[in-house]
Design a protein around this motif. Structure first.
Motif, short mmCIF file in Angstrom:
data_model
loop_
_atom_site.label_atom_id
_atom_site.label_comp_id
_atom_site.label_asym_id
_atom_site.label_seq_id
_atom_site.Cartn_x
_atom_site.Cartn_y
_atom_site.Cartn_z
N ALA A 134 -28.24 -37.31 21.25
CA ALA A 134 -28.77 -37.77 19.96
C ALA A 134 -29.80 -36.75 19.48
O ALA A 134 -30.68 -36.34 20.24
N ASP A 135 -29.70 -36.34 18.22
CA ASP A 135 -30.67 -35.40 17.68
C ASP A 135 -31.94 -36.13 17.27
O ASP A 135 -32.11 -37.33 17.52
N ARG A 136 -32.86 -35.42 16.65
CA ARG A 136 -34.16 -36.00 16.28
C ARG A 136 -34.05 -37.16 15.30
O ARG A 136 -34.88 -38.05 15.27
N LYS A 137 -33.00 -37.14 14.48
CA LYS A 137 -32.80 -38.20 13.51
C LYS A 137 -31.98 -39.37 14.06
O LYS A 137 -31.71 -40.32 13.36
N GLY A 138 -31.55 -39.26 15.31
CA GLY A 138 -30.79 -40.32 15.93
C GLY A 138 -29.29 -40.21 15.78
O GLY A 138 -28.56 -41.08 16.23
N HIS A 139 -28.82 -39.14 15.15
CA HIS A 139 -27.38 -38.93 15.00
C HIS A 139 -26.81 -38.37 16.30
O HIS A 139 -27.42 -37.52 16.94
N PHE A 140 -25.63 -38.85 16.66
CA PHE A 140 -24.98 -38.33 17.86
C PHE A 140 -24.31 -37.00 17.55
O PHE A 140 -23.64 -36.84 16.55
N ARG A 141 -24.53 -36.04 18.45
CA ARG A 141 -23.94 -34.71 18.34
C ARG A 141 -23.08 -34.48 19.58
O ARG A 141 -23.35 -35.01 20.65
N TYR A 142 -22.07 -33.65 19.40
CA TYR A 142 -21.15 -33.35 20.48
C TYR A 142 -21.10 -31.85 20.69
O TYR A 142 -21.13 -31.08 19.73
N HIS A 143 -21.04 -31.45 21.94
CA HIS A 143 -21.01 -30.03 22.27
C HIS A 143 -19.99 -29.81 23.38
O HIS A 143 -19.97 -30.53 24.38
N THR A 144 -19.14 -28.82 23.20
CA THR A 144 -18.14 -28.46 24.20
C THR A 144 -18.46 -27.08 24.73
O THR A 144 -18.76 -26.17 23.96
N GLN A 145 -18.43 -26.92 26.04
CA GLN A 145 -18.69 -25.62 26.64
C GLN A 145 -17.74 -25.43 27.82
O GLN A 145 -17.12 -26.37 28.30
N ILE A 146 -17.66 -24.20 28.28
CA ILE A 146 -16.82 -23.85 29.41
C ILE A 146 -17.72 -23.52 30.59
O ILE A 146 -18.62 -22.69 30.47
N ALA B 254 -26.01 -18.14 30.13
CA ALA B 254 -25.20 -18.62 29.01
C ALA B 254 -24.75 -17.42 28.20
O ALA B 254 -25.52 -16.48 27.97
N LEU B 255 -23.50 -17.44 27.78
CA LEU B 255 -22.98 -16.37 26.94
C LEU B 255 -21.97 -16.95 25.96
O LEU B 255 -21.48 -18.06 26.14
N ARG B 256 -21.71 -16.21 24.91
CA ARG B 256 -20.70 -16.60 23.93
C ARG B 256 -19.56 -15.60 23.99
O ARG B 256 -19.80 -14.39 24.01
N VAL B 257 -18.35 -16.12 24.03
CA VAL B 257 -17.16 -15.28 24.14
C VAL B 257 -16.32 -15.47 22.89
O VAL B 257 -16.09 -16.60 22.46
N GLU C 180 -12.03 -17.85 34.00
CA GLU C 180 -11.38 -19.13 34.26
C GLU C 180 -12.47 -20.14 34.50
O GLU C 180 -13.50 -19.83 35.10
N GLY C 181 -12.25 -21.35 34.01
CA GLY C 181 -13.25 -22.39 34.19
C GLY C 181 -12.72 -23.73 33.74
O GLY C 181 -11.51 -23.92 33.57
N THR C 182 -13.65 -24.65 33.54
CA THR C 182 -13.30 -26.00 33.11
C THR C 182 -14.09 -26.35 31.85
O THR C 182 -15.19 -25.83 31.62
N LEU C 183 -13.52 -27.24 31.05
CA LEU C 183 -14.19 -27.71 29.84
C LEU C 183 -15.18 -28.80 30.20
O LEU C 183 -14.89 -29.67 31.02
N GLU C 184 -16.35 -28.76 29.58
CA GLU C 184 -17.34 -29.81 29.73
C GLU C 184 -17.73 -30.30 28.35
O GLU C 184 -17.92 -29.49 27.43
N TYR C 185 -17.83 -31.60 28.21
CA TYR C 185 -18.20 -32.22 26.93
C TYR C 185 -19.55 -32.89 27.10
O TYR C 185 -19.78 -33.60 28.07
N HIS C 186 -20.43 -32.68 26.12
CA HIS C 186 -21.77 -33.27 26.16
C HIS C 186 -22.02 -34.01 24.85
O HIS C 186 -21.64 -33.53 23.78
N GLU C 187 -22.66 -35.14 24.96
CA GLU C 187 -23.03 -35.94 23.80
C GLU C 187 -24.54 -36.19 23.87
O GLU C 187 -25.06 -36.50 24.94
N VAL D 257 -8.20 -14.47 13.15
CA VAL D 257 -9.22 -15.51 13.16
C VAL D 257 -9.98 -15.38 14.47
O VAL D 257 -9.38 -15.22 15.53
N THR D 258 -11.30 -15.45 14.40
CA THR D 258 -12.13 -15.37 15.59
C THR D 258 -12.59 -16.77 15.96
O THR D 258 -13.07 -17.52 15.11
N VAL D 259 -12.45 -17.11 17.23
CA VAL D 259 -12.91 -18.39 17.76
C VAL D 259 -14.00 -18.10 18.78
O VAL D 259 -13.83 -17.25 19.66
N TRP D 260 -15.14 -18.79 18.66
CA TRP D 260 -16.27 -18.60 19.56
C TRP D 260 -16.31 -19.69 20.61
O TRP D 260 -16.11 -20.86 20.30
N HIS D 261 -16.59 -19.31 21.85
CA HIS D 261 -16.63 -20.24 22.98
C HIS D 261 -17.99 -20.10 23.67
O HIS D 261 -18.42 -18.98 23.96
#
Length: 127
Positions: free
Chosen positions: A105-117, A51-54, A96-103, A67-71
């Motif tokens: 639930a955190d410890r409190k039951g709230h839904f969180r969303y995460h996007t990665q390449i 895993a890395l951050r670009v 080059e890659g593809t986008l992946e979306y993940h959903e 403006v800096t955008v982190w991926h």
């Protein structure tokens, strides 16, 4: 209506009728800098994962600053091994890659969303 495709620091404006198949393709192209140390792990079946951050930058309209955008980027198997051998914090890379979306639930039951390449192709631009 025109659609905008963002590839790293470049903006490409596409007309939907120009290539209808292109607009349905999940493809990301980035040119940026590795912003953190790489985090490598091995799964139970022996697959290597890195895993890395670009960071990418773009100039804001009407302003002189950037403006800096982190991926978040994930590499598997041979791509992970390549990244571990060739990338360090601060390396300028092309990916080059593809986008992946993940959903989830955190410890409190709230839904969180995460996007990665998920990287399919990597290149070190420093060498």
């Amino acid at each position: 209506m025109l659609n905008m495709l963002v590839t790293g620091a470049f903006h490409i404006y596409l007309h939907p009728e120009s290539n209808p198949n292109f607009m349905t393709t999940n493809r990301i192209t980035l040119i940026g800098y590795v912003g953190t140390d790489l985090r490598s792990t091995r799964s139970g079946n022996g697959s290597s994962r890195t895993a890395l951050r670009v960071a990418t930058h773009y100039r804001r309209a009407k302003y002189r600053d950037f403006v800096t955008v982190w991926h978040d980027v994930i590499c598997w198997d041979s791509q992970a091994d390549f990244a571990n051998r060739n990338f360090v914090k601060g390396s300028k890379i092309f990916l080059e890659g593809t986008l992946e979306y993940h959903e989830y639930a955190d410890r409190k039951g709230h839904f969180r969303y995460h996007t990665q390449i998920k990287a399919h192709s990597l290149l070190n631009l420093d060498r």
